[in-house]
Design a protein around this motif. Structure first.
Motif, PDB file in Angstrom:
ATOM      1  N   ASN A 574       0.824  -1.211   0.000  1.00 50.71           N
ATOM      2  CA  ASN A 574       0.000   0.000   0.000  1.00 50.71           C
ATOM      3  C   ASN A 574       0.858   1.260   0.000  1.00 50.71           C
ATOM      4  O   ASN A 574       0.513   2.261  -0.642  1.00 50.71           O
ATOM      5  N   ALA A 575       2.012   1.191   0.696  1.00 51.24           N
ATOM      6  CA  ALA A 575       2.909   2.352   0.728  1.00 51.24           C
ATOM      7  C   ALA A 575       3.504   2.620  -0.652  1.00 51.24           C
ATOM      8  O   ALA A 575       3.637   3.786  -1.077  1.00 51.24           O
ATOM      9  N   ALA A 579       3.157   6.007  -2.944  1.00 52.77           N
ATOM     10  CA  ALA A 579       4.337   6.741  -3.408  1.00 52.77           C
ATOM     11  C   ALA A 579       4.354   6.873  -4.928  1.00 52.77           C
ATOM     12  O   ALA A 579       4.926   7.825  -5.474  1.00 52.77           O
ATOM     13  N   ASP A 580       3.769   5.938  -5.650  1.00 58.20           N
ATOM     14  CA  ASP A 580       3.785   5.953  -7.107  1.00 58.20           C
ATOM     15  C   ASP A 580       2.676   6.821  -7.700  1.00 58.20           C
ATOM     16  O   ASP A 580       2.632   7.023  -8.904  1.00 58.20           O
ATOM     17  N   LEU A 581       1.801   7.332  -6.864  1.00 56.13           N
ATOM     18  CA  LEU A 581       0.690   8.124  -7.379  1.00 56.13           C
ATOM     19  C   LEU A 581       1.138   9.450  -7.979  1.00 56.13           C
ATOM     20  O   LEU A 581       0.492   9.997  -8.866  1.00 56.13           O
ATOM     21  N   THR A 586      -4.451  11.467 -14.061  1.00 55.35           N
ATOM     22  CA  THR A 586      -5.842  11.022 -13.971  1.00 55.35           C
ATOM     23  C   THR A 586      -6.578  11.395 -15.257  1.00 55.35           C
ATOM     24  O   THR A 586      -6.546  12.556 -15.682  1.00 55.35           O
ATOM     25  N   ILE A 587      -7.184  10.416 -15.872  1.00 55.76           N
ATOM     26  CA  ILE A 587      -7.916  10.612 -17.123  1.00 55.76           C
ATOM     27  C   ILE A 587      -9.342  10.106 -16.908  1.00 55.76           C
ATOM     28  O   ILE A 587      -9.543   9.045 -16.306  1.00 55.76           O
ATOM     29  N   SER A 588     -10.276  10.852 -17.384  1.00 55.85           N
ATOM     30  CA  SER A 588     -11.675  10.449 -17.242  1.00 55.85           C
ATOM     31  C   SER A 588     -12.312  10.363 -18.620  1.00 55.85           C
ATOM     32  O   SER A 588     -12.003  11.154 -19.513  1.00 55.85           O
TER      33      SER A 588
END
Length: 656
Positions: A574-575, A579-581, A586-588
C-alpha cells in the motif's frame, strides 16, 4: 355467517348475561362479562373445544358458567379481575394527564378568548365589557379563585389595572388577532404572578407557605403526599409476604391430600378438592379446623400481588417518582416557587424590571397546580383499589394467617434476593442455553423479565408467585428472559423450557387473573367459539397494555477501524502504491454507464441550393440639355430670345 354477524351474536350473548345479572340484583359491566366469557372458554375443565362449533346447549352452558362466576359473593378471583378492569379503565400516565388538562383548559378559555379578540367595540360600555372579559380570562387561566367570588374578581381587577389600565384597551383592540392572543397570555401570566406576590407580602417572608397561597380545595389536594400511597403499598406488601410464606410452608408438607388442600391445619366448610371457589356459589364463613384451602390461598395471593403491582406503578410512573436526594417532583416545584416568592417579597416593589419574575412565578404555580391535581388522582385511585381486597380479607383473617404461619419466617422480596448470593448457575453444566449475568450485561436490573420477575419453575409446578433472583442467572430462551428462585429451579426449568412455559399457560387458563398479572396476553390466543352449527364467533383478547422502550445508543463500547491491516507486506504494498501516485495522471472518459451521464440533443436543417432574379441590368444615353439666349449683348432694350438646342430622345437613339 360473516365476521360482523358473528360479532353481533357474541355481543347478544354478553347482553343476555348482563341482563340476567341485573335481574338477580348484581350489576356488572360489559367488559367484565366479555372477559369472563373468554376465561370460561379457555378453562380446560369446562370442556369447551375451540376447534368445533358450539351447539345451543353449549351456549346455555357457557352462559350458566359465566353467571355462576359473576354472582359469587366472596371470590378473590372475581375481585382481582374487577380490579384489573378498573385500573385499566382509570389509569392515566403523566403525559396523558397533562394533555387532558391542557385540552380542558383551552376549551374553557376558547370561548372567552374568541369574545375578546373578535369583538368590535364602539362605545365605552363595550370597552368595559371587554375589560371584564379580560379579568374572567385571567381567572380561568390561573385557577386562583372563581369568577363567582366578588373578592377574587376585585383582586384580579386591581392587579390587572396596575399594569394594564382601561385606557390602554383601545390600543389593544386595534391589534391583529394573533397579537391579541399573545398579549392575553402575557397579561394572564403577569397578573397571576402579581396576585401570588401580593398574597406572599401579606403572609410575610417568615410565615410564607405554599398552602397559604392556595384556595381551600387546592390546600386539601396538596396535603396528600406520597406517605398515603406508601402506607397502603406497605400494608399490601406485608400481606403478600405473609401469604407467600404460608404457601411456601405448605408446599413442603406432604401432598398426599392433593395439590390444593393440606390436611391438619384448617378448612373451609363445604370445600371439595377442586381449587379455589369454583365449586361454591357463595362463601360467608371463615376457615375452621380441618383442611387448608391451598387453592383459595393462591387466589388471595394473586389478588394481593396484583394490587401491589398497581400501587407500585402508581408510585413510580406518576408524579411520585423520586428525584435527586429523595425529593419528589412536587417537592422540587414547591421549593422553587417559595424561593421565587421570597425573592420577590424582598424587593417590595413591583417595577417593570420585576415583570419577568412574576411570569416565572406564574409558570411555577401552573406546574405545581397540575402536579397537585395529578397527585390527587393518584391518591384516589390507590384508595379505590382497597375494596378489591375484601374477599380475601373476609376468608382469611389476620389471626388465621398467624395460625397457618406458626413459627415460619416471613421474608421480604429484598431478603429473598439477597439470601442466596452464592447459588449461581454454572454455565458449563447448561451449555445449550444463554445466560445473562450482572457483570456482563448493561442495565441488568432493567431487563424485561417474563412473568413479572416471578420464578417460572414454581409457577409451573405449584402456581406459587415466588420472586425470582436475577443474581442466580437470567435464562435467555427464544428472546425471552426468565428468572428463578433457586439454582435447582433454574437447572430443572432450563432442561425443558417449552414444557414448563406451556404448563404456566395452562395454569393461567385455570386462573384467568394470571393472564394480566403475568402479562400472558401474547401467549394465550383468542378463543374462537360458535353459538349454532355453521356459525363461528370469536371472543377477542384484551390487547391494550402499557409499554415502554428505550434504545441504547452504544450498547457495546467499541472502536473498530475497518482499514486496519496487520500484514507487514500488505502495508508495504500500500505504501508503494501511494508513493507511485505522484507520477500518474488522472484521465476520465464518459461511457454509457458513467455516473451523472446526460444525453445532449440538437436539431439541424439540411441546406439546399436555390437562385432567383431580382433585377435586370441595362443602359441608356440621355441628350445633354442646351439652351441659347440671343440678344444679351448690344442694346439695352433689346429682347432676349431663348432657343432650346437640346436634341430629342428619339434622335439620340437613332444616332446610336
Amino acid at each position: 355467517m360473516s365476521a360482523a354477524e358473528a360479532e353481533n351474536r357474541i355481543q347478544f350473548i354478553i347482553g343476555d348475561v348482563v341482563q340476567e345479572c341485573a335481574v338477580r340484583g348484581n350489576v356488572v359491566s360489559t367488559a367484565l362479562v366479555e372477559f369472563m366469557v373468554k376465561a370460561v372458554i379457555l378453562d380446560p375443565r369446562n370442556g369447551f373445544n375451540v376447534d368445533r362449533r358450539l351447539t345451543k346447549q353449549d351456549v346455555d352452558k357457557l352462559e350458566e358458567l359465566c353467571l355462576d362466576k359473576l354472582l359469587k359473593k366472596c371470590s378473590p378471583t372475581l375481585d382481582t379481575i374487577k380490579m384489573q378492569l378498573y385500573f385499566e379503565r382509570n389509569y392515566i400516565s403523566r403525559r396523558e394527564f397533562l394533555e387532558v388538562v391542557q385540552q380542558d383548559l383551552q376549551s374553557k378559555l376558547s370561548v372567552v378568548r374568541q369574545r375578546i379578540t373578535e369583538t368590535r367595540v364602539k362605545t365605552r360600555d363595550q370597552l368595559q365589557t371587554v375589560y371584564q372579559d379580560l379579568v374572567s380570562y385571567i381567572l380561568l387561566h390561573s385557577g386562583l379563585g372563581s369568577t363567582a367570588e366578588p373578592w377574587t374578581v376585585q383582586e384580579a381587577t386591581a392587579a390587572l389595572q396596575s399594569i394594564f389600565p382601561l385606557s390602554k384597551l383601545g390600543v389593544f383592540m386595534v391589534l391583529s388577532k394573533k397579537e391579541k392572543e399573545e398579549q392575553l397570555e402575557e397579561l394572564s401570566l403577569t397578573v397571576t404572578g402579581i396576585r401570588l406576590f401580593n398574597r406572599a407580602c401579606r403572609e410575610g417572608e417568615e410565615q410564607l407557605r405554599v398552602h397559604h397561597l392556595m384556595p381551600a380545595v387546592m390546600e386539601d389536594i396538596l396535603t396528600v403526599t406520597a406517605d398515603s400511597v406508601e402506607n397502603i403499598l406497605g400494608g399490601t406488601q406485608s400481606l403478600s409476604w405473609r401469604y407467600t410464606a404460608v404457601l411456601e410452608k405448605l408446599s413442603n408438607v406432604d401432598s398426599a391430600h392433593g395439590p390444593d388442600s393440606v390436611a391438619g391445619l384448617g378448612e373451609v366448610p363445604g370445600l371439595d378438592s377442586s381449587p379455589g371457589l369454583d365449586s361454591m356459589p357463595g362463601l360467608d364463613s371463615v376457615p375452621g379446623p380441618g383442611e387448608v384451602p391451598v387453592g383459595l390461598l393462591k387466589q388471595a395471593l394473586y389478588n394481593v400481588r396484583q394490587q401491589q403491582h398497581f400501587l407500585t406503578l402508581l408510585q413510580v410512573k406518576l408524579c411520585q417518582q423520586p428525584l435527586l436526594d429523595g425529593e419528589t417532583h412536587i417537592d422540587v416545584l414547591k421549593a422553587e416557587l417559595l424561593s421565587q416568592l421570597k425573592q420577590s417579597v424582598e424587593s417590595k416593589t413591583a417595577v417593570p424590571s420585576t415583570l419577568p419574575l412574576f411570569k416565572n412565578i406564574s409558570k411555577l404555580w401552573g406546574r405545581l397546580r397540575d402536579e397537585a391535581e395529578l397527585l390527587s388522582i393518584l391518591n384516589n385511585l390507590s384508595i379505590n383499589l382497597q375494596p378489591f381486597l375484601a374477599s380475601q380479607a373476609k376468608i382469611f383473617s389476620a389471626d388465621y394467617l398467624d395460625h397457618l404461619l406458626g413459627a415460619a419466617e416471613v421474608k421480604t422480596d429484598e431478603q429473598r434476593m439477597n439470601q442466596m448470593p452464592d447459588q449461581r448457575v454454572d454455565p458449563a453444566e447448561l451449555k445449550m442455553h444463554e445466560w445473562l449475568w450482572p457483570s456482563g450485561t448493561m442495565d441488568f436490573l432493567e431487563l424485561p423479565l417474563e412473568y413479572k420477575g416471578y420464578c417460572g419453575y414454581r409457577l409451573a409446578v405449584d402456581g406459587l408467585l415466588l420472586p425470582g433472583n436475577p443474581n442466580i442467572g437470567v435464562l435467555k430462551h427464544k428472546e425471552k428472559l426468565y428468572v428463578f428462585s433457586s439454582r435447582e429451579a433454574a437447572s430443572t426449568f432450563a432442561a425443558n423450557v417449552d414444557n414448563f412455559v406451556s404448563e404456566v399457560a395452562e395454569k393461567a387458563k385455570r386462573s384467568p387473573e394470571l393472564i394480566q398479572l403475568l402479562q400472558l396476553q401474547q401467549q394465550l390466543p383468542a378463543a374462537g367459539v360458535s353459538s349454532e352449527p355453521g356459525e363461528r364467533l370469536q371472543v377477542k383478547s384484551i390487547t391494550k397494555r402499557d409499554g415502554c422502550a428505550q434504545t441504547v445508543i452504544h450498547p457495546i463500547q467499541t472502536n473498530i477501524d475497518k482499514t486496519y491491516e496487520w500484514n507487514e507486506w500488505e502495508l508495504r504494498r500500500n505504501a508503494l502504491k501511494l508513493a507511485d501516485l505522484r507520477t500518474k495522471a488522472t484521465i476520465s472518459t464518459q461511457t454509457d454507464r458513467s455516473h451523472m451521464r446526460r444525453d445532449n440533443n440538437s436539431q439541424t436543417w439540411n441546406m439546399k441550393d436555390a437562385a432567383c432574379i431580382t433585377k435586370r441590368e441595362g443602359q441608356s444615353s440621355m441628350p445633354t440639355p442646351q439652351v441659347y439666349l440671343a440678344g444679351l449683348r448690344g442694346r439695352r432694350d433689346a429682347q432676349v430670345i431663348k432657343t432650346h438646342l437640346t436634341s430629342s430622345v428619339t434622335s439620340t437613339e437613332q444616332n446610336y
